[in-house]
Design a protein around this motif. Structure first.
Motif, PDB file in Angstrom:
ATOM      1  N   TYR A 194       0.835  -1.208   0.000  1.00  0.00           N
ATOM      2  CA  TYR A 194       0.000   0.000   0.000  1.00  0.00           C
ATOM      3  C   TYR A 194       0.869   1.257   0.000  1.00  0.00           C
ATOM      4  CZ  TYR A 194      -4.538  -2.296   0.785  1.00  0.00           C
ATOM      5  OH  TYR A 194      -5.689  -3.021   0.644  1.00  0.00           O
TER       6      TYR A 194
ATOM      7  N   THR B 231       0.886   4.073  -2.906  1.00  0.00           N
ATOM      8  CA  THR B 231       0.536   5.448  -2.551  1.00  0.00           C
ATOM      9  C   THR B 231       1.588   6.413  -3.080  1.00  0.00           C
ATOM     10  OG1 THR B 231      -0.642   4.727  -0.563  1.00  0.00           O
ATOM     11  CG2 THR B 231       0.067   7.027  -0.640  1.00  0.00           C
TER      12      THR B 231
ATOM     13  N   ARG C 260      -4.636   6.621  -2.477  1.00  0.00           N
ATOM     14  CA  ARG C 260      -4.644   7.850  -1.690  1.00  0.00           C
ATOM     15  C   ARG C 260      -5.003   7.481  -0.256  1.00  0.00           C
ATOM     16  NH1 ARG C 260      -2.114   9.566  -5.089  1.00  0.00           N
ATOM     17  NH2 ARG C 260      -2.483  11.269  -6.548  1.00  0.00           N
ATOM     18  N   THR C 261      -4.246   7.997   0.687  1.00  0.00           N
ATOM     19  CA  THR C 261      -4.509   7.743   2.103  1.00  0.00           C
ATOM     20  C   THR C 261      -4.730   9.056   2.831  1.00  0.00           C
ATOM     21  OG1 THR C 261      -2.139   7.769   2.601  1.00  0.00           O
ATOM     22  CG2 THR C 261      -3.133   5.624   2.123  1.00  0.00           C
TER      23      THR C 261
ATOM     24  N   THR D  84      -8.344   3.826   2.872  1.00  0.00           N
ATOM     25  CA  THR D  84      -7.499   3.990   1.683  1.00  0.00           C
ATOM     26  C   THR D  84      -8.352   3.781   0.436  1.00  0.00           C
ATOM     27  OG1 THR D  84      -5.569   3.197   2.894  1.00  0.00           O
ATOM     28  CG2 THR D  84      -5.455   3.131   0.493  1.00  0.00           C
TER      29      THR D  84
END
Length: 462
Positions: free
Chosen positions: A65, A69, A75-76, A82
């Motif tokens: 992840y 990203t 996108r977090t 997420t």
């Protein structure tokens, strides 16, 4: 066997095999996002949930992840789930279509910094449409017949004026032959030279291997000539003809020094030899006025070659040769024998762009835009990495400090981050140890993709 898995928030088939581990999972998720199986804005499972579903360690999924990203796929936000990045919407192809590739020789990557192409989204569509409309309204009926093998006279005349004012070329329209791009013109030239008895053709070392291969397919043996910080080493040339990039050596980016220009012309004139000047991006000089073309110093010994591939788009396949008088008929005859028929209507549209000033305006706009990109890229570079060839062109070379990772390691890490860059190593002709580096095409991405492409590259270099 691939695994299919589901969670409370997601039901997706991934073409993933457990034995491929973290890298395989990352690649599978990238493909799913590119192909639209994971829609922009979709919530992805938590790292704990996905790790449980796939039987992986949570830390493995967390690292996947994190990588995605950084690359812009996910996108977090603190305290929020997420999600798939929303900016995938304009780029995601239909799930019924294969993922498009930029060009067959460019690695399949999300961030395209591979050199050799302009920003294709900047093509002046409105100006091209307007010029096409004028040509269709004003062209006589004979314009729709087979064209002169050298290209329409109106284009050769327009090129003569443009090259004289922009590059200082002595370009009589009768000495201009319009070709299907530089590669096409180079093949025809190599064939003519080989048929007249010139069995060798020299290229700068390093230089673009695709062009060397194309020339070799016409018959002559290809020989190397070294390049240093002052350009091609004229004293090494031992062939009857040589291909050079004097304004902005490709890929090293150096400009041929004044004394080397003089020496090269003297060599050609005194030996009855030929210089083929590839002026592939001569219009794009940033820190001073463009360096004039070498051809003006010896128009009977230097072939000047130019193209629209960097100023407009490679898809046009329009290039030109300004030839010594002795080569005009042999080249025209070779084109005839090869069955060449110029795309006359496209040539008439380009002539209109040149005569109306639209072509010059576009070049000026792109020169400013590419200079801004170059400056942004230079400002982002981490310490210790040396940029070379920054005064001109659409690419630059990054050289590594002695204790840096190897060229092959950087390329491999870039591909894992879905960044397409070119290794300097593939350009060398002679075996042995050579300086390492990467060649970046900072003109290539569309404007909206430039900043994230640079960010992804910087993460690789750091």
């Amino acid at each position: 066997m691939t695994d299919s898995w589901s969670s409370s928030s997601w039901d997706v088939h991934l073409d993933w095999r457990p034995e491929t581990g973290r890298q395989g999972l990352a690649d599978a998720m990238r493909r799913a996002i590119r192909e639209g199986r994971l829609a922009p804005g979709a919530v992805v499972p938590s790292t704990r949930e996905l790790a449980k579903d796939l039987g992986l360690a949570r830390g493995t999924v967390t690292r996947v992840y994190s990588d995605l990203t950084v690359e812009g796929y996910l996108r977090t936000n603190q305290g929020a789930p997420t999600r798939v990045a929303a900016n995938e919407v304009p780029d995601a192809p239909s799930r019924k279509q294969p993922t498009p590739r930029a060009a067959p020789w460019v690695p399949d990557a999300r961030w395209d910094l591979y050199p050799g192409r302009p920003d294709l989204s900047s093509f002046p569509r409105a100006a091209w449409v307007s010029a096409t409309r004028r040509v269709m309204q004003e062209a006589p009926a004979r314009a729709f017949d087979y064209s002169d093998t050298r290209g329409p006279a109106v284009l050769r005349e327009a090129l003569s004026r443009y090259l004289a004012r922009s590059r200082g070329v002595l370009a009589d329209p009768e000495r201009i032959v319009v070709t299907g791009g530089f590669s096409h013109g180079l093949f025809v030239l190599a064939r003519v030279l080989h048929e007249r008895g010139d069995r060798e053709l020299a290229f700068e070392d390093p230089s673009l291997p695709e062009f060397r291969d194309r020339a070799a397919s016409a018959g002559p043996a290809i020989t190397p000539v070294g390049v240093d910080e002052r350009g091609v080493q004229v004293s090494e040339i031992d062939s009857p003809a040589v291909v050079v990039t004097p304004a902005h050596q490709y890929p090293l980016g150096v400009t041929l020094a004044p004394e080397r220009r003089t020496a090269l012309v003297r060599w050609a004139t005194s030996n009855g030899s030929l210089v083929i000047e590839d002026d592939y991006d001569g219009e794009f000089r940033f820190d001073r006025r463009p360096v004039g073309a070498l051809q003006a110093l010896a128009p009977e010994r230097v072939v000047y070659a130019g193209t629209t591939s960097k100023t407009l788009a490679p898809a046009l396949r329009i290039g030109w040769l300004v030839l010594p008088r002795m080569l005009v008929e042999p080249v025209r005859g070779a084109l005839e024998n090869l069955g060449w028929r110029p795309p006359a209507l496209d040539h008439l549209v380009l002539a209109d762009l040149l005569n109306s000033g639209a072509y010059d305006r576009h070049v000026r706009q792109r020169r400013l835009a590419y200079r801004r990109r170059r400056d942004r890229l230079l400002a982002a570079l981490p310490g210790g990495i040396t940029p070379v060839g920054i005064s001109a062109g659409l690419h630059l070379l990054l050289r590594f400090p002695p204790d840096f990772r190897s060229e092959s390691e950087v390329i491999a890490q870039a591909l894992r981050a879905s960044v397409a860059i070119d290794p300097l190593g593939r350009y060398w002709m002679r075996p042995g140890e050579h300086p390492e580096g990467i060649v970046l095409g900072y003109a290539t991405p569309a404007e909206h993709a430039f900043a994230p492409a640079v960010e992804a590259l910087m993460n690789v270099l750091r």
